[in-house]
Design a protein around this motif. Structure first.
Motif, PDB file in Angstrom:
ATOM      1  N   THR A 168       9.069  -1.344  51.814  1.00  0.00           N
ATOM      2  CA  THR A 168       9.089   0.119  51.959  1.00  0.00           C
ATOM      3  C   THR A 168      10.364   0.527  52.688  1.00  0.00           C
ATOM      4  O   THR A 168      10.971   1.555  52.380  1.00  0.00           O
ATOM      5  CB  THR A 168       7.871   0.582  52.792  1.00  0.00           C
ATOM      6  N   HIS A 169      10.707  -0.284  53.682  1.00  0.00           N
ATOM      7  CA  HIS A 169      11.939  -0.067  54.437  1.00  0.00           C
ATOM      8  C   HIS A 169      12.973  -1.086  53.957  1.00  0.00           C
ATOM      9  O   HIS A 169      12.787  -2.291  54.106  1.00  0.00           O
ATOM     10  CB  HIS A 169      11.674  -0.227  55.938  1.00  0.00           C
ATOM     11  N   GLY A 170      14.055  -0.574  53.391  1.00  0.00           N
ATOM     12  CA  GLY A 170      15.008  -1.452  52.721  1.00  0.00           C
ATOM     13  C   GLY A 170      15.755  -2.408  53.632  1.00  0.00           C
ATOM     14  O   GLY A 170      16.333  -3.397  53.166  1.00  0.00           O
ATOM     15  N   ASP A 171      15.737  -2.162  54.934  1.00  0.00           N
ATOM     16  CA  ASP A 171      16.446  -3.062  55.849  1.00  0.00           C
ATOM     17  C   ASP A 171      15.512  -4.118  56.446  1.00  0.00           C
ATOM     18  O   ASP A 171      15.891  -4.838  57.357  1.00  0.00           O
ATOM     19  CB  ASP A 171      17.138  -2.264  56.966  1.00  0.00           C
ATOM     20  N   GLU A 172      14.291  -4.208  55.938  1.00  0.00           N
ATOM     21  CA  GLU A 172      13.331  -5.192  56.446  1.00  0.00           C
ATOM     22  C   GLU A 172      13.106  -6.235  55.364  1.00  0.00           C
ATOM     23  O   GLU A 172      12.538  -5.947  54.324  1.00  0.00           O
ATOM     24  CB  GLU A 172      12.018  -4.495  56.807  1.00  0.00           C
ATOM     25  N   LEU A 173      13.567  -7.446  55.613  1.00  0.00           N
ATOM     26  CA  LEU A 173      13.579  -8.461  54.550  1.00  0.00           C
ATOM     27  C   LEU A 173      12.565  -9.587  54.764  1.00  0.00           C
ATOM     28  O   LEU A 173      12.407 -10.440  53.886  1.00  0.00           O
ATOM     29  CB  LEU A 173      14.987  -9.053  54.426  1.00  0.00           C
ATOM     30  N   TYR A 213      19.194  -0.467  52.841  1.00  0.00           N
ATOM     31  CA  TYR A 213      19.151   0.878  53.425  1.00  0.00           C
ATOM     32  C   TYR A 213      17.705   1.183  53.774  1.00  0.00           C
ATOM     33  O   TYR A 213      16.824   1.063  52.922  1.00  0.00           O
ATOM     34  CB  TYR A 213      19.701   1.890  52.405  1.00  0.00           C
ATOM     35  N   ARG A 214      17.461   1.534  55.014  1.00  0.00           N
ATOM     36  CA  ARG A 214      16.086   1.669  55.486  1.00  0.00           C
ATOM     37  C   ARG A 214      15.264   2.698  54.703  1.00  0.00           C
ATOM     38  O   ARG A 214      14.123   2.459  54.321  1.00  0.00           O
ATOM     39  CB  ARG A 214      16.099   2.053  56.972  1.00  0.00           C
ATOM     40  N   GLY A 215      15.854   3.839  54.484  1.00  0.00           N
ATOM     41  CA  GLY A 215      15.113   4.940  53.862  1.00  0.00           C
ATOM     42  C   GLY A 215      15.268   4.951  52.353  1.00  0.00           C
ATOM     43  O   GLY A 215      15.514   3.934  51.717  1.00  0.00           O
ATOM     44  N   ILE A 265       3.592  -5.595  54.576  1.00  0.00           N
ATOM     45  CA  ILE A 265       4.449  -6.398  55.462  1.00  0.00           C
ATOM     46  C   ILE A 265       5.726  -5.645  55.834  1.00  0.00           C
ATOM     47  O   ILE A 265       6.510  -5.257  54.961  1.00  0.00           O
ATOM     48  CB  ILE A 265       4.840  -7.732  54.794  1.00  0.00           C
ATOM     49  N   HIS A 266       5.911  -5.466  57.116  1.00  0.00           N
ATOM     50  CA  HIS A 266       7.151  -4.884  57.637  1.00  0.00           C
ATOM     51  C   HIS A 266       7.825  -5.903  58.545  1.00  0.00           C
ATOM     52  O   HIS A 266       7.175  -6.794  59.093  1.00  0.00           O
ATOM     53  CB  HIS A 266       6.846  -3.619  58.454  1.00  0.00           C
ATOM     54  N   ALA A 267       9.120  -5.737  58.696  1.00  0.00           N
ATOM     55  CA  ALA A 267       9.806  -6.469  59.750  1.00  0.00           C
ATOM     56  C   ALA A 267      10.083  -5.445  60.839  1.00  0.00           C
ATOM     57  O   ALA A 267       9.858  -4.252  60.644  1.00  0.00           O
ATOM     58  CB  ALA A 267      11.100  -7.055  59.230  1.00  0.00           C
ATOM     59  N   SER A 268      10.571  -5.889  61.939  1.00  0.00           N
ATOM     60  CA  SER A 268      11.040  -4.932  62.913  1.00  0.00           C
ATOM     61  C   SER A 268      12.345  -4.330  62.376  1.00  0.00           C
ATOM     62  O   SER A 268      12.788  -4.656  61.278  1.00  0.00           O
ATOM     63  CB  SER A 268      11.275  -5.644  64.237  1.00  0.00           C
TER      64      SER A 268
HETATM   65 ZN   LIG Z   1       8.948  -1.049  58.153  1.00  0.00          ZN
END
Ligand SMILES: [Zn+2]
Length: 310
Positions: free
Chosen positions: A39-44, A83-85, A126-129
């Motif tokens: 969902t957040h492009g900077d979280e891998l 890109y996060r957003g 699943i998200h990363a910080s």
């Molecule tokens: Zn996230």
């Protein structure tokens, strides 16, 4: 099998398509879990889990009951560009759920995602910080759904479950939207942005198999997982910077600290001075620690879980 979840036409020729990998065993209709990320492009961190889980499930297919849907990239343009957003919209995708069919393209996409996951026996988001903070493998659930979600959270083999107060619940997230319609959804947060911590990913996959076993989706002997620390067992202390500068940690992530112990210092490269010594407000375990050295006044440095067993 790759399947399209929802798609929309982009202005010039291209198409935005959300895809999933459907891995079906015997009685595919009987049970279904959804593993979603990106969902957040900077979280891998979730990219590794999606990849490894798909590989392992292929090997276990003859022991699999029901269906596992893996969604590696809910925000594919974001993932592709780190890109996060939502690129071009300057918007956090996790603020537009449950979406709508009559508003923007992304709300239409969000609605399609919710409709596709709805009805699953369990969804793991699943998200990363972010790139600033390193987090231990944890699950975040809101107070409102705690009674239903806590027993499920125990299976996921994460170190920590953080039950958030109702006041901090964000209604526009995917997890809130799914829980609201009765699809149990656990948010995993682990590692650090733009990085992959394979050991955390492996830990989670072990937990996903334990949860599948509990749901009757795997014909394998159940191997118990260690119970997580739950935030309601203690309380969370925050360490924020009062000065701007360059942060240097003086403790390790997951280390147990005493009240008043130095968590780290803010250094001043101009003068060689220490601008600030950051002290732990409570005794406990450092479950969040700043990864990114540059800090401004107010930046979050650490979170300490007090009252928990060491
Ligand atoms: Zn996230």
């Amino acid at each position: 099998m790759l399947q399209e979840v929802v798609s929309a036409q982009l202005p010039v020729g291209e198409k935005l398509a959300i895809q999933k990998n459907r891995i079906a065993g015997a009685n595919p209709e009987a049970r279904r879990i959804a593993v979603v990320t990106g969902t957040h492009g900077d979280e891998l961190e979730g990219q590794y889990v999606a990849w490894k889980l798909a590989r392992l499930l292929e090997k276990k297919r003859d022991r699999l009951h029901g269906t596992v849907d893996i969604y590696p990239a809910l925000n594919p343009l974001g993932i592709s560009t780190i890109y996060r957003g939502l690129p071009g919209f300057d918007l956090d995708m996790n603020r537009i759920f449950p979406g709508s069919s009559t508003e923007t393209m992304y709300e239409y996409i969000a609605q399609g995602i919710v409709q596709d996951i709805a009805g699953a026996d369990l969804c793991i988001d699943i998200h990363a910080s972010n790139i600033f903070l390193r987090e231990i493998p944890q699950i975040r659930i809101n107070e409102k759904n705690a009674q239903e979600l806590l027993p499920l959270a125990h299976f996921l083999n994460m170190d920590f479950v953080w039950v958030h107060g109702a006041a901090t619940v964000l209604e526009s997230t995917l997890a809130y939207s799914l829980n609201d319609i009765g699809t149990p959804t656990l948010v995993v947060e682990m590692g650090v942005g733009m990085r992959i911590t394979e050991s955390y990913g492996n830990q989670l996959i072990y937990g996903i198999f334990a949860a599948m076993n509990h749901l009757g989706m795997l014909d394998e002997p159940y191997i118990p997982v260690a119970p997580p620390i739950v935030s309601t067992d203690g309380h969370v202390g925050f360490v924020n910077a009062a000065e701007s500068g360059i942060f240097l940690p003086r403790v390790s992530h997951v280390e147990r600290v005493e009240k008043g112990q130095t968590i780290g210092i803010i250094s001043n490269p101009f003068t060689g001075e220490i601008s600030e010594k950051l002290l732990s407000p409570i005794s406990g375990m450092v479950f969040t620690l700043r990864e990114y050295p540059l800090v401004n006044e107010g930046s979050l440095i650490a979170r300490v879980l007090g009252g928990a067993a060491s």
